[in-house]
Design an enzyme around this catalytic site. Structure first.
Site, PDB file in Angstrom:
ATOM      1  N   CYS A   1      -4.330 -18.229   1.783  1.00 56.52           N
ATOM      2  CA  CYS A   1      -3.737 -16.904   1.578  1.00 56.52           C
ATOM      3  C   CYS A   1      -2.904 -16.494   2.795  1.00 56.52           C
ATOM      4  O   CYS A   1      -3.399 -16.435   3.924  1.00 56.52           O
ATOM      5  CB  CYS A   1      -4.851 -15.884   1.324  1.00 56.52           C
ATOM      6  SG  CYS A   1      -4.244 -14.191   1.277  1.00 56.52           S
TER       7      CYS A   1
ATOM      8  N   ASP B   1       7.216  -5.676   6.543  1.00 58.32           N
ATOM      9  CA  ASP B   1       7.523  -6.701   5.543  1.00 58.32           C
ATOM     10  C   ASP B   1       8.614  -7.626   6.093  1.00 58.32           C
ATOM     11  O   ASP B   1       9.580  -7.175   6.716  1.00 58.32           O
ATOM     12  CB  ASP B   1       7.994  -6.041   4.237  1.00 58.32           C
ATOM     13  CG  ASP B   1       7.949  -6.994   3.062  1.00 58.32           C
ATOM     14  OD1 ASP B   1       7.118  -6.787   2.157  1.00 58.32           O
ATOM     15  OD2 ASP B   1       8.757  -7.955   3.042  1.00 58.32           O
TER      16      ASP B   1
ATOM     17  N   HIS C   1     -10.377 -10.188   2.039  1.00 61.60           N
ATOM     18  CA  HIS C   1      -9.551 -10.692   0.940  1.00 61.60           C
ATOM     19  C   HIS C   1      -9.990 -10.085  -0.384  1.00 61.60           C
ATOM     20  O   HIS C   1     -11.096 -10.325  -0.852  1.00 61.60           O
ATOM     21  CB  HIS C   1      -9.616 -12.227   0.850  1.00 61.60           C
ATOM     22  CG  HIS C   1      -8.709 -12.755  -0.216  1.00 61.60           C
ATOM     23  ND1 HIS C   1      -7.392 -13.083   0.007  1.00 61.60           N
ATOM     24  CD2 HIS C   1      -8.924 -12.950  -1.547  1.00 61.60           C
ATOM     25  CE1 HIS C   1      -6.833 -13.471  -1.123  1.00 61.60           C
ATOM     26  NE2 HIS C   1      -7.746 -13.405  -2.077  1.00 61.60           N
TER      27      HIS C   1
ATOM     28  N   THR D   1       3.558 -11.350  -5.648  1.00 63.89           N
ATOM     29  CA  THR D   1       3.784 -12.720  -5.176  1.00 63.89           C
ATOM     30  C   THR D   1       2.736 -13.162  -4.166  1.00 63.89           C
ATOM     31  O   THR D   1       2.537 -14.354  -3.968  1.00 63.89           O
ATOM     32  CB  THR D   1       5.186 -12.869  -4.540  1.00 63.89           C
ATOM     33  OG1 THR D   1       5.304 -11.967  -3.440  1.00 63.89           O
ATOM     34  CG2 THR D   1       6.281 -12.595  -5.559  1.00 63.89           C
TER      35      THR D   1
ATOM     36  N   HIS E   1      -3.162 -11.082  -2.236  1.00 68.99           N
ATOM     37  CA  HIS E   1      -4.082 -10.397  -1.327  1.00 68.99           C
ATOM     38  C   HIS E   1      -3.629  -8.940  -1.404  1.00 68.99           C
ATOM     39  O   HIS E   1      -2.460  -8.640  -1.115  1.00 68.99           O
ATOM     40  CB  HIS E   1      -3.941 -10.970   0.094  1.00 68.99           C
ATOM     41  CG  HIS E   1      -4.836 -10.352   1.135  1.00 68.99           C
ATOM     42  ND1 HIS E   1      -5.620 -11.111   1.987  1.00 68.99           N
ATOM     43  CD2 HIS E   1      -5.033  -9.067   1.500  1.00 68.99           C
ATOM     44  CE1 HIS E   1      -6.278 -10.306   2.817  1.00 68.99           C
ATOM     45  NE2 HIS E   1      -5.926  -9.052   2.547  1.00 68.99           N
TER      46      HIS E   1
ATOM     47  N   HIS F   1      -2.218  -5.464  -1.282  1.00 67.07           N
ATOM     48  CA  HIS F   1      -1.348  -4.836  -0.281  1.00 67.07           C
ATOM     49  C   HIS F   1      -0.596  -3.684  -0.911  1.00 67.07           C
ATOM     50  O   HIS F   1      -0.290  -3.687  -2.107  1.00 67.07           O
ATOM     51  CB  HIS F   1      -0.366  -5.847   0.323  1.00 67.07           C
ATOM     52  CG  HIS F   1       0.473  -6.566  -0.692  1.00 67.07           C
ATOM     53  ND1 HIS F   1      -0.007  -7.618  -1.441  1.00 67.07           N
ATOM     54  CD2 HIS F   1       1.755  -6.379  -1.096  1.00 67.07           C
ATOM     55  CE1 HIS F   1       0.940  -8.046  -2.255  1.00 67.07           C
ATOM     56  NE2 HIS F   1       2.020  -7.303  -2.072  1.00 67.07           N
TER      57      HIS F   1
ATOM     58  N   HIS G   1       2.893  -1.558  -0.411  1.00 59.43           N
ATOM     59  CA  HIS G   1       4.194  -1.432   0.233  1.00 59.43           C
ATOM     60  C   HIS G   1       4.404   0.041   0.574  1.00 59.43           C
ATOM     61  O   HIS G   1       4.164   0.912  -0.265  1.00 59.43           O
ATOM     62  CB  HIS G   1       5.317  -1.834  -0.723  1.00 59.43           C
ATOM     63  CG  HIS G   1       5.274  -3.246  -1.199  1.00 59.43           C
ATOM     64  ND1 HIS G   1       6.080  -4.238  -0.680  1.00 59.43           N
ATOM     65  CD2 HIS G   1       4.530  -3.842  -2.161  1.00 59.43           C
ATOM     66  CE1 HIS G   1       5.844  -5.372  -1.315  1.00 59.43           C
ATOM     67  NE2 HIS G   1       4.912  -5.166  -2.217  1.00 59.43           N
TER      68      HIS G   1
HETATM   69  P1  5GP Z   1       4.506  -8.556  -3.627  1.00 62.28           P
HETATM   70  O1  5GP Z   1       5.736  -9.259  -4.140  1.00 62.28           O
HETATM   71  O2  5GP Z   1       3.285  -9.443  -3.769  1.00 62.28           O
HETATM   72  O3  5GP Z   1       4.299  -7.182  -4.138  1.00 62.28           O
HETATM   73  O4  5GP Z   1       4.763  -8.348  -2.079  1.00 62.28           O
HETATM   74  C1  5GP Z   1       4.614  -9.370  -1.136  1.00 62.28           C
HETATM   75  C2  5GP Z   1       5.446  -8.972   0.051  1.00 62.28           C
HETATM   76  O5  5GP Z   1       5.031  -9.750   1.149  1.00 62.28           O
HETATM   77  C3  5GP Z   1       6.942  -9.223  -0.133  1.00 62.28           C
HETATM   78  O6  5GP Z   1       7.652  -7.997   0.018  1.00 62.28           O
HETATM   79  C4  5GP Z   1       7.282 -10.238   0.948  1.00 62.28           C
HETATM   80  O7  5GP Z   1       8.530 -10.013   1.544  1.00 62.28           O
HETATM   81  C5  5GP Z   1       6.138 -10.066   1.926  1.00 62.28           C
HETATM   82  N1  5GP Z   1       5.785 -11.275   2.657  1.00 62.28           N
HETATM   83  C6  5GP Z   1       5.571 -12.512   2.133  1.00 62.28           C
HETATM   84  N2  5GP Z   1       5.237 -13.390   3.109  1.00 62.28           N
HETATM   85  C7  5GP Z   1       5.240 -12.674   4.270  1.00 62.28           C
HETATM   86  C8  5GP Z   1       4.975 -13.029   5.631  1.00 62.28           C
HETATM   87  O8  5GP Z   1       4.668 -14.166   5.970  1.00 62.28           O
HETATM   88  N3  5GP Z   1       5.091 -12.027   6.560  1.00 62.28           N
HETATM   89  C9  5GP Z   1       5.416 -10.743   6.204  1.00 62.28           C
HETATM   90  N4  5GP Z   1       5.496  -9.849   7.206  1.00 62.28           N
HETATM   91  N5  5GP Z   1       5.671 -10.384   4.930  1.00 62.28           N
HETATM   92  C10 5GP Z   1       5.587 -11.335   3.975  1.00 62.28           C
HETATM   93 ZN    ZN Z   2      -6.180 -13.087   1.651  1.00 60.44          ZN
END
Ligand code: 5GP
Ligand code: ZN
Length: 111
Positions: free
Chosen positions: A4, A30, A46, A93, A96, A98, A100
């Site tokens: 993860c 992000d 997690h 994507t 885990h 989160h 925003h």
């Molecule tokens: P989701 O698409 O799951 O709602 O949001 C995942 C977010 O994690 C995305 O906005 C993506 O840019 C961010 N993200 C993915 N990998 C990393 C990383 O390694 N570091 C940081 N700081 N953000 C990440």
């Molecule tokens: Zn995790």
């Protein structure tokens, strides 16, 4: 959860631009910002997504939102949107949990 990405950020295995951390939660910018200010706030524990929140772990959600308030104020952002995606079709994507936090300028409409 060795594969993860966000667990690896919590452990320090993957570097991040960290804003806040305590024993339970972490906030970091992000990597692909979608607003002038775009940070993520996660539980260190997690939890794969909103659909895994239950009576055993839901206290972390209030701690996350208390931290959102504090971090946004520290960054001087008083107008912001909090978003969480649950499931692939919703755009999740990283599996885990989160949240925003997007702000720092006009965001446009969203559902
Ligand atoms: P989701 O698409 O799951 O709602 O949001 C995942 C977010 O994690 C995305 O906005 C993506 O840019 C961010 N993200 C993915 N990998 C990393 C990383 O390694 N570091 C940081 N700081 N953000 C990440
Ligand atoms: Zn995790």
């Amino acid at each position: 959860m060795s594969e993860c990405v966000f667990c690896k950020i919590v452990s320090g295995e993957i570097p991040s631009n960290k804003i806040y951390e305590d024993e339970k939660v972490m906030a970091f910018y992000d990597i692909a910002p979608k607003a002038p200010v775009h940070f993520l706030i996660i539980p260190k524990q997690h939890i794969s997504g909103v659909d895994r929140i239950d009576g055993t772990n839901s206290k972390i959600i209030s701690e996350i939102f208390e931290t959102i308030t504090k971090v946004a104020a520290d960054l001087g952002v008083d107008s912001y949107r909090v978003v969480t995606n649950n499931g692939t079709q919703a755009g999740q994507t990283v599996f885990h949990l989160h949240f925003h936090v997007l702000g720092g300028g006009p965001l446009g409409d969203m559902a």
